[in-house]
Design a protein around this motif. Structure first.
Motif, PDB file in Angstrom:
ATOM      1  N   ASP A 157       0.784  -1.238   0.000  1.00 60.84           N
ATOM      2  CA  ASP A 157       0.000   0.000   0.000  1.00 60.84           C
ATOM      3  C   ASP A 157       0.814   1.285   0.000  1.00 60.84           C
ATOM      4  OD1 ASP A 157       0.946  -0.252   2.564  1.00 60.84           O
ATOM      5  OD2 ASP A 157      -0.987   0.057   3.545  1.00 60.84           O
ATOM      6  N   GLU A 158       2.123   1.207   0.030  1.00 62.06           N
ATOM      7  CA  GLU A 158       2.935   2.419   0.060  1.00 62.06           C
ATOM      8  C   GLU A 158       2.697   3.290  -1.172  1.00 62.06           C
ATOM      9  OE1 GLU A 158       7.489   3.703   1.160  1.00 62.06           O
ATOM     10  OE2 GLU A 158       7.185   1.773   0.184  1.00 62.06           O
ATOM     11  N   ARG A 175      -0.387   5.400  -0.359  1.00 62.10           N
ATOM     12  CA  ARG A 175      -0.163   6.408   0.684  1.00 62.10           C
ATOM     13  C   ARG A 175       0.700   7.556   0.178  1.00 62.10           C
ATOM     14  NH1 ARG A 175       3.064   4.433   4.361  1.00 62.10           N
ATOM     15  NH2 ARG A 175       3.161   2.310   3.600  1.00 62.10           N
ATOM     16  N   LYS A 176       1.738   7.230  -0.572  1.00 62.53           N
ATOM     17  CA  LYS A 176       2.665   8.256  -1.064  1.00 62.53           C
ATOM     18  C   LYS A 176       2.286   8.802  -2.432  1.00 62.53           C
ATOM     19  CE  LYS A 176       6.693   6.844   1.556  1.00 62.53           C
ATOM     20  NZ  LYS A 176       8.111   6.485   1.487  1.00 62.53           N
ATOM     21  N   ARG A 177       1.235   8.224  -3.030  1.00 62.65           N
ATOM     22  CA  ARG A 177       0.788   8.623  -4.368  1.00 62.65           C
ATOM     23  C   ARG A 177       1.926   8.569  -5.388  1.00 62.65           C
ATOM     24  NH1 ARG A 177      -2.981  13.722  -2.605  1.00 62.65           N
ATOM     25  NH2 ARG A 177      -4.409  12.501  -1.363  1.00 62.65           N
TER      26      ARG A 177
END
Length: 190
Positions: free
Chosen positions: A30-31, A34-36
């Motif tokens: 999912d990083e 979260r960081k787009r």
């Protein structure tokens, strides 16, 4: 465009390196959300566009850079031309890293692996192992097979008897039973 016009190539270099590091530092599922940053998404398709970008565009950027130096007009010595680009060793290292990562990842995905987290590919343990060989070898930069085998056995023996590291940048494995160090004297021999 960011910065003054003469910084255009610096900006281009930084963007290439940023995307490269993102492609090779995929840590979890999912990083990227979260960081787009879409380049942090786990690899799940052998035809992922990032593989093509790494081999064609990223490595092509350095090929073009080297070629532009060879085509550059003016009288420059070989040393001066080399100073205008990153080192040949760095470029060779990038080529090996990119090509081997892409081939291994594609192979794994074609063999049924569901996803690849690129951050898990790490050569630190390998470098650490061969640094131990260099330390044991002393001034000998070209050991024979016998010398290498002897060093390997010594390293293996030392590794089996050492206590686990408590600090550092590595993760400890969970232990079922705690290690106990006794100070009871051993029985004396005759």
């Amino acid at each position: 465009m960011v910065g003054p016009p003469d910084a255009h190539e610096t900006v281009r270099f930084i963007r290439h390196m940023d995307k490269f590091f993102d492609c090779l530092n995929v840590r979890n599922f999912d990083e990227h959300m979260r960081k787009r940053k879409p380049n942090l998404k786990p690899y799940s398709d052998p035809d992922d566009a990032r593989f093509e970008w790494l081999q064609r565009d990223f490595l092509g950027y350095f090929r073009d850079w080297e070629q532009s130096l060879m085509d550059r007009e003016g009288h420059f010595t070989k040393t001066e031309r080399n100073a205008m680009c990153i080192s040949k060793q760095t470029i060779e290292g990038l080529k090996m890293t990119v090509n081997s990562f892409v081939e291994v990842s594609r192979y794994l995905l074609q063999q049924g692996v569901n996803f690849v987290l690129s951050e898990k590919f790490c050569q630190d343990p390998l470098e650490e192992h061969f640094s131990k060989h260099r330390q044991r070898g002393g001034a000998n930069n070209d050991p024979t097979i016998q010398a290498f085998g002897y060093q390997e056995n010594v390293i293996r023996l030392q590794k089996s008897h050492h206590l686990r590291c408590i600090t550092g940048n590595t993760r400890r494995q969970a232990q079922d039973t705690p290690e106990v160090i006794e100070d009871t004297p051993l029985p004396k021999r005759r």
